[in-house]
Design a protein around this motif. Structure first.
Motif, PDB file in Angstrom:
ATOM      1  N   PRO A 131      29.240  30.202  41.410  1.00  0.00           N
ATOM      2  CA  PRO A 131      29.310  30.991  42.651  1.00  0.00           C
ATOM      3  C   PRO A 131      29.695  30.208  43.914  1.00  0.00           C
ATOM      4  O   PRO A 131      30.500  30.692  44.709  1.00  0.00           O
ATOM      5  CB  PRO A 131      27.893  31.577  42.762  1.00  0.00           C
ATOM      6  CG  PRO A 131      27.471  31.746  41.346  1.00  0.00           C
ATOM      7  CD  PRO A 131      28.031  30.523  40.631  1.00  0.00           C
ATOM      8  N   TYR A 143      33.377  29.415  43.588  1.00  0.00           N
ATOM      9  CA  TYR A 143      34.165  30.636  43.693  1.00  0.00           C
ATOM     10  C   TYR A 143      34.130  31.183  45.123  1.00  0.00           C
ATOM     11  O   TYR A 143      35.110  31.748  45.610  1.00  0.00           O
ATOM     12  CB  TYR A 143      33.672  31.688  42.698  1.00  0.00           C
ATOM     13  CG  TYR A 143      34.667  32.805  42.506  1.00  0.00           C
ATOM     14  CD1 TYR A 143      35.764  32.631  41.668  1.00  0.00           C
ATOM     15  CD2 TYR A 143      34.543  33.998  43.191  1.00  0.00           C
ATOM     16  CE1 TYR A 143      36.710  33.630  41.518  1.00  0.00           C
ATOM     17  CE2 TYR A 143      35.479  35.008  43.047  1.00  0.00           C
ATOM     18  CZ  TYR A 143      36.557  34.824  42.206  1.00  0.00           C
ATOM     19  OH  TYR A 143      37.499  35.802  42.060  1.00  0.00           O
ATOM     20  N   GLY A 144      32.997  30.975  45.786  1.00  0.00           N
ATOM     21  CA  GLY A 144      32.875  31.404  47.183  1.00  0.00           C
ATOM     22  C   GLY A 144      33.906  30.709  48.070  1.00  0.00           C
ATOM     23  O   GLY A 144      34.498  31.325  48.959  1.00  0.00           O
ATOM     24  N   GLU A 182      37.180  32.312  47.367  1.00  0.00           N
ATOM     25  CA  GLU A 182      37.265  33.630  48.016  1.00  0.00           C
ATOM     26  C   GLU A 182      37.631  33.496  49.495  1.00  0.00           C
ATOM     27  O   GLU A 182      38.424  34.282  50.011  1.00  0.00           O
ATOM     28  CB  GLU A 182      35.924  34.373  47.902  1.00  0.00           C
ATOM     29  CG  GLU A 182      35.698  35.031  46.557  1.00  0.00           C
ATOM     30  CD  GLU A 182      34.383  35.811  46.526  1.00  0.00           C
ATOM     31  OE1 GLU A 182      33.314  35.182  46.633  1.00  0.00           O
ATOM     32  OE2 GLU A 182      34.431  37.039  46.395  1.00  0.00           O
ATOM     33  N   LYS A 226      27.677  42.651  46.791  1.00  0.00           N
ATOM     34  CA  LYS A 226      27.058  41.505  47.472  1.00  0.00           C
ATOM     35  C   LYS A 226      25.809  41.930  48.234  1.00  0.00           C
ATOM     36  O   LYS A 226      24.825  41.194  48.280  1.00  0.00           O
ATOM     37  CB  LYS A 226      28.067  40.827  48.393  1.00  0.00           C
ATOM     38  CG  LYS A 226      29.091  40.018  47.583  1.00  0.00           C
ATOM     39  CD  LYS A 226      30.157  39.377  48.442  1.00  0.00           C
ATOM     40  CE  LYS A 226      31.066  38.501  47.578  1.00  0.00           C
ATOM     41  NZ  LYS A 226      32.408  38.342  48.154  1.00  0.00           N
ATOM     42  N   GLN A 282      26.383  37.527  43.397  1.00  0.00           N
ATOM     43  CA  GLN A 282      27.421  36.584  43.803  1.00  0.00           C
ATOM     44  C   GLN A 282      28.571  36.659  42.813  1.00  0.00           C
ATOM     45  O   GLN A 282      28.353  36.884  41.619  1.00  0.00           O
ATOM     46  CB  GLN A 282      26.869  35.163  43.793  1.00  0.00           C
ATOM     47  CG  GLN A 282      25.847  34.900  44.873  1.00  0.00           C
ATOM     48  CD  GLN A 282      25.404  33.449  44.842  1.00  0.00           C
ATOM     49  OE1 GLN A 282      24.858  32.987  43.844  1.00  0.00           O
ATOM     50  NE2 GLN A 282      25.653  32.731  45.915  1.00  0.00           N
ATOM     51  N   ASN A 283      29.779  36.403  43.286  1.00  0.00           N
ATOM     52  CA  ASN A 283      30.927  36.373  42.390  1.00  0.00           C
ATOM     53  C   ASN A 283      31.089  35.000  41.749  1.00  0.00           C
ATOM     54  O   ASN A 283      30.762  33.980  42.342  1.00  0.00           O
ATOM     55  CB  ASN A 283      32.211  36.728  43.151  1.00  0.00           C
ATOM     56  CG  ASN A 283      32.267  38.195  43.519  1.00  0.00           C
ATOM     57  OD1 ASN A 283      31.630  39.029  42.867  1.00  0.00           O
ATOM     58  ND2 ASN A 283      33.012  38.524  44.557  1.00  0.00           N
ATOM     59  N   LEU A 309      25.160  37.973  38.727  1.00  0.00           N
ATOM     60  CA  LEU A 309      26.568  37.597  38.904  1.00  0.00           C
ATOM     61  C   LEU A 309      27.524  38.771  38.740  1.00  0.00           C
ATOM     62  O   LEU A 309      27.204  39.765  38.088  1.00  0.00           O
ATOM     63  CB  LEU A 309      26.956  36.515  37.891  1.00  0.00           C
ATOM     64  CG  LEU A 309      26.281  35.159  38.058  1.00  0.00           C
ATOM     65  CD1 LEU A 309      26.874  34.166  37.072  1.00  0.00           C
ATOM     66  CD2 LEU A 309      26.437  34.628  39.477  1.00  0.00           C
TER      67      LEU A 309
END
Lengths: 518, 518
Positions: free
Chosen positions: A45, A48-49, A52, B63, B68-69, B150
């Motif tokens: 995460p 990946y954040g 993003e 979110k 979280q991604n 996730l």
């Protein structure tokens, strides 16, 4: 605490331990990890954040220059790849091939069903010129349909035998732009426009100074007439190719019959371009800004710009601490930086606050606030700045009255963004040598080849060359390889006249960058 | 112009031509088109723009509920798929299999290199429970690590023999949530929370009324303990399963050893969930709101909410028209709707303005403005509302002084969003029959089976059932199939007591929805 937050530093004594340090940061900052699929990674995460935030910013820049997003198939029929000769040469060696569309339990073992074998195998896209070109050939009829300006956010697969998290992975995420134009002039302009979008994105958003320029012929994208790149110097002196933009001429148009009728009714081939930037950039951010305590994120791409760690002790004062922290979150979210709301996190995980603090240091959160009972009572905010974490070995801590802190946060974040860029820019410029004029001097500077390529920090060499192609270029490239060196690009910014070619002694036509690279 | 903007209408005489109409809208609204890859589509910019708006809104909701991604590999080792028995049964029949990692030119023909055959084939993910579960088993050690919440935005592949753009494609885009919890209670709560996030997203953002409920056992996700869905009624009366949320119990945890140590030091299996929503929803929006002039987009997901078409005539007045139009764009961008800036486009393409107008009607842009020299001179804005385009057969046009128009736009868009929802909700509720109590009545209502399933609009039947499983359920399912019917879900909203089961005559335990479906 004078110890560092990571177990490995970038240099150990006078020996570079940069590769180990990089791995440690990726792991300890919770960015990514290897997966059970050979060469592919799991992006966690926090990593990946960061991607993003990059996506959001770059997507805006791509749209502001008139492009629209679309989506094309993951699979490419094998015959499509075979259409453009250079393209197939360049990519055929590293592609994932889908041959069946069903599994079957045979003798108790799950396996590809022989009856479900595809007539024509599919390739998992390594890049999408051919499948998008096929759509262009259907969509483009007249000059009125031009230009076509598209972009795609997607995953691509290129088999990697020596994978490295973010930098070289079998699967990676990227954006790929694909455009078609009526003239060479427009297509070349587009190629250069997007190169400059990448430059501005790298410098302004990632705080990563880059040198834009044209790649030598041997480093061109398979099928391109000209390939341009932005190159960034990492902290170990190596170059990272951080984004590329290609003018494809009419090569793909001819292979795929992408033609338009002009004003006079004549049919002509389109001039096309493509340009891409990938998750490799996350690795670039780590290697540009990380230090021996872990990652330092440019605030513009930090998923959380301010992290608040409440120091809770299972005591009645905890309520006050949390109340103060929550009010601070609300106040900070009312502030704006880089034209967006400040991104704040209150970290209430059930862990020791010291562990949380060090976790955020390693992850590179720009501002880390710790709130104890005394802070809450006095209305004070105690914080660390990740860009200037230490004074010598000691952690540097700052304290401000709450309202003053809230008012100052946007300014601190902006200053940090600028500071990281200036630091990296100074390092880059100080480490490009321009006084090396022969093969011997080059070999002496970089040292003999061997496994110890990391022994000492070496920057780049910038030298005149005669820009040969064909066999002459191949010979130079081969000799550079023995020194573990590559030609990076011929910087866009060239002097009026240059001296003789470092490699051939012939009159130079431009300067070129030479370095070790990722 | 009394003619419609599409060549096919939803009904022709008293015969449904809905399937042809759907294809025409997808094509004429520039949403998507078939690709040379069997069953996969090209999503064109306008269609992808709608998906981007959906993503942005749903991502925020995901979110806000604490997720979280992250990103996991596209490929899944074959052995992973084989681990969970029901899962492999459910998916094994429709997967793309990667067997080689290189192509080679053999006898002048490019083909998979026999020397580059993978020891273990990879599957292109049809869904990611197994590869994400593998990461969970490494990440989760203690109750302190839980819950793990996730989400992943990704492409997935499930081989389709009868593809239909957006609704059933071999490759599609989606989000898939994956969570792990310490208890059944928490995992079930999560499953229901995300079902409600989908409901709110469908209703508030897509203006699509849905009925949330539990799927019958035969429609469960392979490996799930319970599967919940939201079901939406399309304009032809068929149901679209528009999002699913699964409570997976400990099935995947046991297959993949996802365990945690509780407070007392005991090891327990995690309870996991997964939930997904895909580009199929774009098809749902088309079939919920489209009319015989094309698409009508809910303003919340319209890539452009106001489109301005300047009527240029290659005359001196053109400059004034453009100036007026550009000032209008600037003024509209200063307005906010749905908590974001109004999305405006000035369409300056070199086409006839009437062609452009009809193109935007077919694409479903909510407000279409046409500006001529007279409008510019008088400061008037003449516009069409896509939700109430016609008065009888005639186009309904509105005119307002410029400043009044600018001030009213956010209100008009909000009203349109609400109006589309109310219209679809009324249609849905008016077409759920609750007075059908036997197999005979069911067969009579839906008519005998045959190719002509589209002859007449039929809505849904809601009836009590005894909720059988196993062979009894299979028999019911098989008999429903002969009527081209399926069980959709048992709505969450149930009466206190129900009558006897429509299928078995036994005491009913709940009501269930029965309908034709996509």
């Amino acid at each position: 605490m004078s110890q560092r937050a990571l177990s490995v530093s970038r240099m150990t004594g006078n020996r570079s331990t940069f590769a180990d340090w990089y791995q440690a940061v990726v792991r300890e900052a919770d960015m990514a990890e290897p997966s059970p699929v050979r060469g592919a990674m799991v992006i966690k995460p926090w990593g990946y954040g960061v991607w993003e935030e990059m996506q959001r910013d770059l997507d805006r820049r791509i749209k502001e220059t008139g492009h629209q997003n679309a989506y094309f198939p993951l699979f490419i029929p094998l015959s499509f790849i075979a259409k453009e000769a250079e393209h197939v040469e360049g990519f055929a060696k590293e592609m994932a091939v889908v041959t069946h569309h069903r599994l079957k339990n045979i003798d108790g073992k799950l396996q590809p069903d022989p009856e479900a074998k595809l007539e024509e195998p599919y390739i998992v896209r390594p890049t999408s010129e051919t499948i998008i070109g096929d759509a262009f050939s259907r969509w483009i009829k007249s000059h009125r349909d031009l230009p076509v300006l598209l972009n795609q956010w997607a995953n691509v697969v290129r088999w990697e035998m020596r994978p490295r998290l973010f930098l070289r992975t079998t699967e990676f995420l990227w954006q790929e732009g694909h455009t078609a134009h009526a003239s060479q002039k427009e297509a070349v302009e587009e190629t250069m426009r997007m190169l400059d979008v990448y430059r501005a994105f790298a410098e302004d958003t990632l705080a990563m100074p880059v040198i834009p320029g044209e790649k030598p012929a041997n480093e061109r994208f398979p099928g391109a007439v000209a390939t341009y790149s932005i190159e960034a110097m990492m902290q170990d002196g190596k170059a990272l190719q951080a984004g590329t933009s290609h003018y494809l001429g009419t090569h793909f148009s001819e292979a795929q019959n992408i033609r338009f009728q002009d004003d006079a009714g004549e049919l002509s081939y389109c001039h096309t371009t493509s340009w891409g930037l990938s998750t490799r950039m996350v690795g670039g951010v780590i290697m540009s800004h990380g230090d021996d305590d872990g990652l330092r994120l440019p605030p513009a791409v930090a998923p959380r710009q301010v992290v608040i760690v409440p120091m809770l002790r299972d005591k009645p004062e905890d309520a006050q601490v949390l109340e103060f922290a929550e009010a601070l979150v609300t106040a900070l979210r009312g502030q704006r930086c880089f034209d967006e709301r400040v991104r704040v996190l209150l970290d209430t995980r059930a862990q020791k606050s010291a562990d949380k603090r060090w976790n955020w240091v390693r992850r590179g959160a720009p501002i880390i606030v710790e709130i104890g009972a005394r802070d809450a009572a006095s209305g004070t905010v105690t914080f660390m700045r990740r860009d200037v974490l230490r004074d010598g070995d000691k952690i540097r801590s700052h304290a401000l009255p709450r309202d003053e802190f809230v008012a100052k946060v946007p300014g601190i974040l902006a200053e940090m963004q600028k500071g990281l860029f200036e630091e990296a820019k100074k390092r880059t410029h100080a480490n490009i040598r321009t006084d090396i004029g022969s093969w011997d001097a080059l070999a002496e500077y970089f040292g003999a080849a061997g496994d110890d390529e990391n022994v000492e920090f070496k920057g780049w060499v910038r030298a005149p060359w005669s820009k040969p192609e064909g066999a002459e270029l191949e010979a130079i490239d081969a000799r550079l390889k023995t020194l573990k060196l590559t030609l990076r690009n011929a910087p866009a910014d060239q002097p009026k006249s240059v001296g003789p070619c470092l490699f051939t002694g012939k009159p130079g036509v431009e300067e070129v960058l030479i370095s070790r690279a990722y």
